[in-house]
Design a protein around this motif. Structure first.
Motif, PDB file in Angstrom:
ATOM      1  N   LEU A  22     -10.288  45.122  69.553  1.00  0.00           N
ATOM      2  CA  LEU A  22     -10.553  43.908  69.168  1.00  0.00           C
ATOM      3  C   LEU A  22      -9.389  42.857  69.633  1.00  0.00           C
ATOM      4  N   ASN A  23      -8.493  43.265  69.967  1.00  0.00           N
ATOM      5  CA  ASN A  23      -7.247  42.370  70.464  1.00  0.00           C
ATOM      6  C   ASN A  23      -7.385  42.277  72.028  1.00  0.00           C
ATOM      7  N   ALA A  24      -8.264  43.139  72.592  1.00  0.00           N
ATOM      8  CA  ALA A  24      -8.655  43.008  74.130  1.00  0.00           C
ATOM      9  C   ALA A  24      -9.605  41.836  74.153  1.00  0.00           C
ATOM     10  N   VAL A  25     -10.614  42.053  73.344  1.00  0.00           N
ATOM     11  CA  VAL A  25     -11.599  40.890  73.071  1.00  0.00           C
ATOM     12  C   VAL A  25     -10.793  39.438  72.673  1.00  0.00           C
ATOM     13  N   HIS A  26      -9.780  39.439  71.867  1.00  0.00           N
ATOM     14  CA  HIS A  26      -9.393  37.986  71.654  1.00  0.00           C
ATOM     15  C   HIS A  26      -8.695  37.630  72.698  1.00  0.00           C
ATOM     16  N   LEU A  27      -7.999  38.635  73.557  1.00  0.00           N
ATOM     17  CA  LEU A  27      -7.090  38.155  74.754  1.00  0.00           C
ATOM     18  C   LEU A  27      -7.909  37.593  75.945  1.00  0.00           C
ATOM     19  N   LEU A  28      -9.237  38.283  75.808  1.00  0.00           N
ATOM     20  CA  LEU A  28     -10.098  37.744  76.857  1.00  0.00           C
ATOM     21  C   LEU A  28     -10.546  36.381  76.614  1.00  0.00           C
ATOM     22  N   PHE A  29     -10.808  35.992  75.438  1.00  0.00           N
ATOM     23  CA  PHE A  29     -11.088  34.700  74.772  1.00  0.00           C
ATOM     24  C   PHE A  29      -9.999  33.630  75.256  1.00  0.00           C
ATOM     25  N   ILE A  30      -8.852  34.114  75.001  1.00  0.00           N
ATOM     26  CA  ILE A  30      -7.654  33.283  75.126  1.00  0.00           C
ATOM     27  C   ILE A  30      -7.450  32.988  76.848  1.00  0.00           C
ATOM     28  N   THR A  31      -7.800  33.826  77.643  1.00  0.00           N
ATOM     29  CA  THR A  31      -7.552  33.895  79.118  1.00  0.00           C
ATOM     30  C   THR A  31      -8.518  33.069  79.509  1.00  0.00           C
ATOM     31  N   LEU A  32      -9.711  33.088  79.163  1.00  0.00           N
ATOM     32  CA  LEU A  32     -10.751  32.167  79.722  1.00  0.00           C
ATOM     33  C   LEU A  32     -10.651  30.774  78.971  1.00  0.00           C
ATOM     34  N   LEU A  33      -9.808  30.559  77.987  1.00  0.00           N
ATOM     35  CA  LEU A  33      -9.610  29.138  77.414  1.00  0.00           C
ATOM     36  C   LEU A  33      -8.533  28.350  78.144  1.00  0.00           C
ATOM     37  N   VAL A  34      -7.765  29.177  78.912  1.00  0.00           N
ATOM     38  CA  VAL A  34      -6.317  28.770  79.630  1.00  0.00           C
ATOM     39  C   VAL A  34      -7.117  27.408  80.568  1.00  0.00           C
ATOM     40  N   SER A  35      -7.866  27.634  81.472  1.00  0.00           N
ATOM     41  CA  SER A  35      -8.522  26.715  82.333  1.00  0.00           C
ATOM     42  C   SER A  35      -8.858  25.471  81.808  1.00  0.00           C
ATOM     43  N   PRO A  36      -9.762  25.691  80.801  1.00  0.00           N
ATOM     44  CA  PRO A  36     -10.284  24.379  80.337  1.00  0.00           C
ATOM     45  C   PRO A  36      -9.212  23.627  79.516  1.00  0.00           C
ATOM     46  N   ALA A  37      -8.280  24.428  78.937  1.00  0.00           N
ATOM     47  CA  ALA A  37      -7.135  23.864  78.182  1.00  0.00           C
ATOM     48  C   ALA A  37      -6.254  22.999  79.289  1.00  0.00           C
ATOM     49  N   ALA A  38      -5.804  23.565  80.412  1.00  0.00           N
ATOM     50  CA  ALA A  38      -5.078  22.887  81.458  1.00  0.00           C
ATOM     51  C   ALA A  38      -5.774  21.722  81.929  1.00  0.00           C
ATOM     52  N   ARG A  39      -7.179  21.643  82.082  1.00  0.00           N
ATOM     53  CA  ARG A  39      -7.987  20.484  82.515  1.00  0.00           C
ATOM     54  C   ARG A  39      -7.506  19.326  81.525  1.00  0.00           C
ATOM     55  N   HIS A  40      -7.855  19.628  80.252  1.00  0.00           N
ATOM     56  CA  HIS A  40      -7.811  18.460  79.121  1.00  0.00           C
ATOM     57  C   HIS A  40      -6.372  18.250  78.689  1.00  0.00           C
ATOM     58  N   LEU A  41      -5.420  19.139  78.777  1.00  0.00           N
ATOM     59  CA  LEU A  41      -4.009  18.660  78.081  1.00  0.00           C
ATOM     60  C   LEU A  41      -3.055  18.128  79.421  1.00  0.00           C
TER      61      LEU A  41
END
Length: 213
Positions: free
Chosen positions: A57-76
């Protein structure tokens, strides 16, 4: 608050190093502590199942977080958070590999003939292995020197992360024998994460088809 978010912010080398140290301490620490609890029989009636669930489950959670880094960097206003994406991706691989190793070493007791029959009876294991192979390729090629050497092929390879996500969720849903309840929540979140990238994914598929011709 809006003015604060509009101000570009850069992290110093020391701040980035401190942040990465914290990521190591939290993620490696959590994994080590969970194995310690398992070794000392503090994970309930079935510590092996608890470890499999924790790592998976934490591998899944980390995969989500990794994929969110790029859009977060664009909007923050702080694009330097991209400096953490590789590290998070590597820990996604570490947790996924731990998930497999716990299953083989403790659940199957290294009985390879049993593994073969398990794969026959539970095809979702193959799906999970395919996702792990993708994560392995992305981790091995995540070094900057390889990125430069591979050129455009590097980005094409790393776009496999968009295939990895549905494979991981298919593995999880299939193992739970349902797509409702928790698996449905994960699929909905994946749609939210991947939907803004639909044009990029479509272009990548078109590019891949062109290269195969």
């Amino acid at each position: 608050m809006r003015r604060l978010l509009a101000r570009p912010a850069r992290l110093t080398r020391a701040q980035i190093l401190t942040g990465k140290t914290l990521v190591h301490l939290i993620l490696a620490g959590l994994l080590t502590f969970q194995f310690f609890l398992g070794a000392s029989n503090q994970l309930g009636a079935d510590p092996v199942e608890a470890l499999i669930n924790f790592t998976g489950l934490n591998a899944v959670h980390l995969l989500f977080i990794t994929l969110l880094v790029s859009p977060a960097a664009r909007h923050l206003p702080c694009g330097d958070i991209m400096r953490y994406r590789r590290l998070l991706g590597i820990y996604t691989f570490v947790y996924a590999l731990s998930h497999l190793l716990v299953y083989i070493l403790f659940e199957l007791q290294q009985d390879w003939s049993l593994l073969a029959s398990e794969i026959t009876e539970r095809p979702y294991i193959i799906v999970g292995l395919c996702a792990l192979l993708i994560l392995t390729a992305l981790t091995v090629t995540s070094f900057e020197s390889l990125r430069k050497k591979m050129g455009r092929r590097w980005q094409s390879l790393h776009n496999l992360i968009y295939i990895c996500m549905p494979l991981v969720l298919l593995h999880y849903s299939w193992s739970q024998k349902t797509i409702i309840a928790e698996p449905l929540v994960y699929w909905a979140l994946a749609a939210l994460v991947l939907l803004p990238r639909k044009d990029k994914i479509r272009s990548w598929f078109a590019f891949s088809k062109t290269r195969r011709r």
